[in-house]
Motif scaffolding. Structure first.
Motif, short mmCIF file in Angstrom:
data_model
loop_
_atom_site.label_atom_id
_atom_site.label_comp_id
_atom_site.label_asym_id
_atom_site.label_seq_id
_atom_site.Cartn_x
_atom_site.Cartn_y
_atom_site.Cartn_z
N ARG A 11 -5.84 1.77 3.72
CA ARG A 11 -5.88 0.90 2.55
C ARG A 11 -5.34 1.61 1.31
N GLY A 12 -4.65 0.87 0.47
CA GLY A 12 -4.09 1.43 -0.75
C GLY A 12 -5.18 1.83 -1.73
N LYS A 13 -4.97 2.94 -2.41
CA LYS A 13 -5.94 3.46 -3.36
C LYS A 13 -5.63 2.95 -4.77
N TYR A 14 -6.65 2.87 -5.58
CA TYR A 14 -6.48 2.49 -6.97
C TYR A 14 -6.00 3.71 -7.75
N ARG A 15 -4.91 3.56 -8.49
CA ARG A 15 -4.34 4.66 -9.27
C ARG A 15 -4.11 4.19 -10.70
N ARG A 16 -4.28 5.12 -11.62
CA ARG A 16 -4.05 4.81 -13.03
C ARG A 16 -2.90 5.63 -13.57
N ARG A 17 -2.14 5.03 -14.46
CA ARG A 17 -1.10 5.72 -15.23
C ARG A 17 -1.39 5.40 -16.69
N GLY A 18 -2.11 6.28 -17.33
CA GLY A 18 -2.52 6.02 -18.71
C GLY A 18 -3.54 4.90 -18.74
N LYS A 19 -3.28 3.87 -19.53
CA LYS A 19 -4.24 2.76 -19.60
C LYS A 19 -3.97 1.69 -18.55
N GLY A 65 -3.52 0.36 -14.63
CA GLY A 65 -3.99 0.69 -13.28
C GLY A 65 -3.46 -0.29 -12.27
N GLY A 66 -3.46 0.14 -11.03
CA GLY A 66 -3.02 -0.73 -9.96
C GLY A 66 -3.28 -0.07 -8.62
N TYR A 67 -3.00 -0.81 -7.57
CA TYR A 67 -3.23 -0.32 -6.22
C TYR A 67 -1.92 0.12 -5.57
N GLN A 68 -1.97 1.24 -4.83
CA GLN A 68 -0.85 1.63 -4.00
C GLN A 68 -0.83 0.68 -2.80
N PRO A 69 0.31 0.50 -2.17
CA PRO A 69 0.36 -0.41 -1.02
C PRO A 69 -0.37 0.16 0.19
N SER A 70 -0.94 -0.72 0.99
CA SER A 70 -1.56 -0.33 2.25
C SER A 70 -0.46 -0.06 3.28
N TRP A 71 -0.76 0.79 4.28
CA TRP A 71 0.23 1.12 5.30
C TRP A 71 -0.47 1.38 6.62
N LYS A 72 0.28 1.34 7.69
CA LYS A 72 -0.28 1.50 9.03
C LYS A 72 0.09 2.86 9.59
N LYS A 73 -0.90 3.52 10.21
CA LYS A 73 -0.73 4.84 10.80
C LYS A 73 -0.97 4.72 12.30
N ALA A 74 -0.18 5.45 13.08
CA ALA A 74 -0.33 5.45 14.54
C ALA A 74 -0.47 6.88 15.04
N TYR A 75 -1.49 7.11 15.88
CA TYR A 75 -1.67 8.37 16.58
C TYR A 75 -1.19 8.16 18.01
N VAL A 76 -0.15 8.88 18.40
CA VAL A 76 0.48 8.72 19.71
C VAL A 76 0.20 9.97 20.54
N THR A 77 -0.51 9.79 21.67
CA THR A 77 -0.81 10.91 22.57
C THR A 77 0.21 10.93 23.68
#
Length: 97
Positions: A61-69, A71-83
């Motif tokens: 899930r995207g995290k909340y980030r601030r730049r000065g006053k 704020g906004g959310y980074q985009p969510s992305w999908k991760k895959a663990y490949v064995t």
């Protein structure tokens, strides 16, 4: 660009990912958010010419980030663990870190 390269975006090179790679023969990739486990498995097998034992996925899930006053959310992305299957050659990345 090939469809296979659209499924797998990039390897995720972190300390945890490199430890999993060394100990459990597991690779970590950022993948397209709509990709299924089967699509990810086929893409890894065709691109790197190895056999895949299993695929685990999770949505980061995207995290909340601030730049000065502002704020906004980074985009969510999908991760895959490949064995990789036993006896397969390990894919080399992140060795110089």
């Amino acid at each position: 660009m090939s469809v296979l390269h659209e499924v797998i975006r990039r390897p995720v090179v972190t300390e945890k990912g490199l430890n999993l790679k060394d100990r459990e023969r597991t690779l970590c990739f950022e993948v397209r958010s709509r990709s299924s486990k089967r699509e990810i498995q086929q893409a890894v097998e065709r691109i790197f010419e190895v056999k895949v034992a299993s695929v685990r996925t999770m949505v980061v899930r995207g995290k909340y980030r601030r730049r000065g006053k502002f704020g906004g959310y980074q985009p969510s992305w999908k991760k895959a663990y490949v064995t990789l299957a036993e006896g397969e050659k390990m894919i080399e990345y992140g060795e110089d870190i």
